[in-house]
Design an enzyme around this catalytic site. Structure first.
Site, PDB file in Angstrom:
ATOM      1  N   ASP A 104      70.946  59.654  57.217  1.00 54.82           N
ATOM      2  CA  ASP A 104      71.771  59.145  58.573  1.00 54.82           C
ATOM      3  C   ASP A 104      72.156  57.724  58.248  1.00 54.82           C
ATOM      4  OD1 ASP A 104      72.556  58.574  61.140  1.00 54.82           O
ATOM      5  OD2 ASP A 104      70.566  59.628  62.149  1.00 54.82           O
ATOM      6  N   CYS A 156      77.629  56.997  65.572  1.00 60.73           N
ATOM      7  CA  CYS A 156      77.227  58.194  64.677  1.00 60.73           C
ATOM      8  C   CYS A 156      78.134  59.010  64.275  1.00 60.73           C
ATOM      9  CB  CYS A 156      75.885  58.489  65.474  1.00 60.73           C
ATOM     10  SG  CYS A 156      76.216  59.646  66.671  1.00 60.73           S
ATOM     11  N   HIS A 186      74.054  62.840  68.907  1.00 59.39           N
ATOM     12  CA  HIS A 186      73.824  62.470  67.763  1.00 59.39           C
ATOM     13  C   HIS A 186      74.503  63.295  66.670  1.00 59.39           C
ATOM     14  CE1 HIS A 186      72.481  59.456  65.117  1.00 59.39           C
ATOM     15  NE2 HIS A 186      71.631  60.238  64.550  1.00 59.39           N
TER      16      HIS A 186
END
Length: 276
Positions: free
Chosen positions: A124, A69, A109
């Protein structure tokens, strides 16, 4: 159009002449999810580098790899900024959808928030198979995509002021908690994300420093490759087969466009579990 944008559009199979706008952002997010894998091989193979624009371009756009991520959302953030978006990076804490417990690795994250027409949206591209594939407004409205339903709710949580909920197509009957994130703490410099990478590399509770994981979405589901198995989700049906190293090398090249030999030769300098 700057070089990074041209390379990114080429990587996901979009003509470099196409304008990147809020209206076609969902299409770009879908293509990104299907072309750039979520993977931890640089962690497993001890070849991580500092989180910089140059290193991310080299890894993801030049060497045709993927990332976690903090890499995927960071390069997408840079892509958005180059195309005139009002975007910022923030950190969050993921939740295990099975036992609904917060990750012991803390705020590892990384997500993007864009502002468009005075409305904020979560973007995202680094949440494995749980991607919304569309900007999700922070006002609580539900967004539907080919991957399921998603919504963001305002909250007063120790890990942030907003929470993402998801109901994945073919996988969830009820809403599941995805992660919390804090919009009061913007990432001001990419170097801040080196600490995130360090935690992923070294923390005993990290899900990504124990075994290889490569996954991406497909038109009908998603595929997941580990060192011992290859799993395909197709229209809600799942098939898993055991594999060996030779099959791993063949599958990573055939299904993810990544060359296992190149991955082996690019060792640089970290550690490595489960599917997302």
């Amino acid at each position: 159009m700057d070089k990074l944008s041209k390379l990114f559009l080429h990587r996901i199979g979009v003509p470099t002449t196409e304008n990147v706008t809020f209206e076609n952002l969902s299409s770009i997010l879908e293509k990104t999810a299907r072309e750039i894998p979520f993977e931890n091989l640089c962690v497993i193979k001890n070849r991580t580098t500092d989180i910089t624009k140059e290193n991310l371009v080299n890894k993801i756009l030049n060497r045709n790899e993927g990332g976690l991520c903090y890499e995927l959302n960071t390069i997408f953030y840079l892509f958005l900024v180059e195309n005139g978006f009002n975007a910022n990076l923030f950190q969050g804490v993921t939740s295990d959808p099975i036992n609904q417990q917060w990750s012991k690795t803390g705020r590892t994250h990384v997500v993007i928030i864009i502002t468009y027409n005075a409305q904020q949206y979560l973007v995202d591209t680094g949440f494995g198979g749980n991607l919304p594939l569309k900007p999700v407004p922070l006002n609580g409205d539900t967004v539907k995509s080919s991957n399921g339903e998603f919504r963001v709710e305002k909250t007063n949580h120790e890990y942030g002021d907003y929470v993402l909920y998801m109901k994945l197509k073919h996988k969830h009957d009820d809403w599941k908690l995805g992660y919390a994130f804090d919009t009061t703490k913007v990432v001001k410099n990419l170097s801040e994300l080196n600490e995130v990478q360090k935690i992923i590399l070294e923390h005993p509770a990290s899900r990504f420093n124990k075994k290889p994981l490569v996954t991406r979405l497909t038109e009908r589901g998603n595929i997941i490759l580990t060192d011992t198995s290859f799993t395909e989700w197709i229209d809600g049906k799942v098939q898993t087969k055991e594999i060996d190293k030779t099959m791993f090398n063949e599958l990573i090249k055939g299904n993810f466009g990544m060359d296992a030999d190149i991955l082996e030769s690019n060792k640089k300098g970290g550690h490595g579990n489960e599917t997302i």
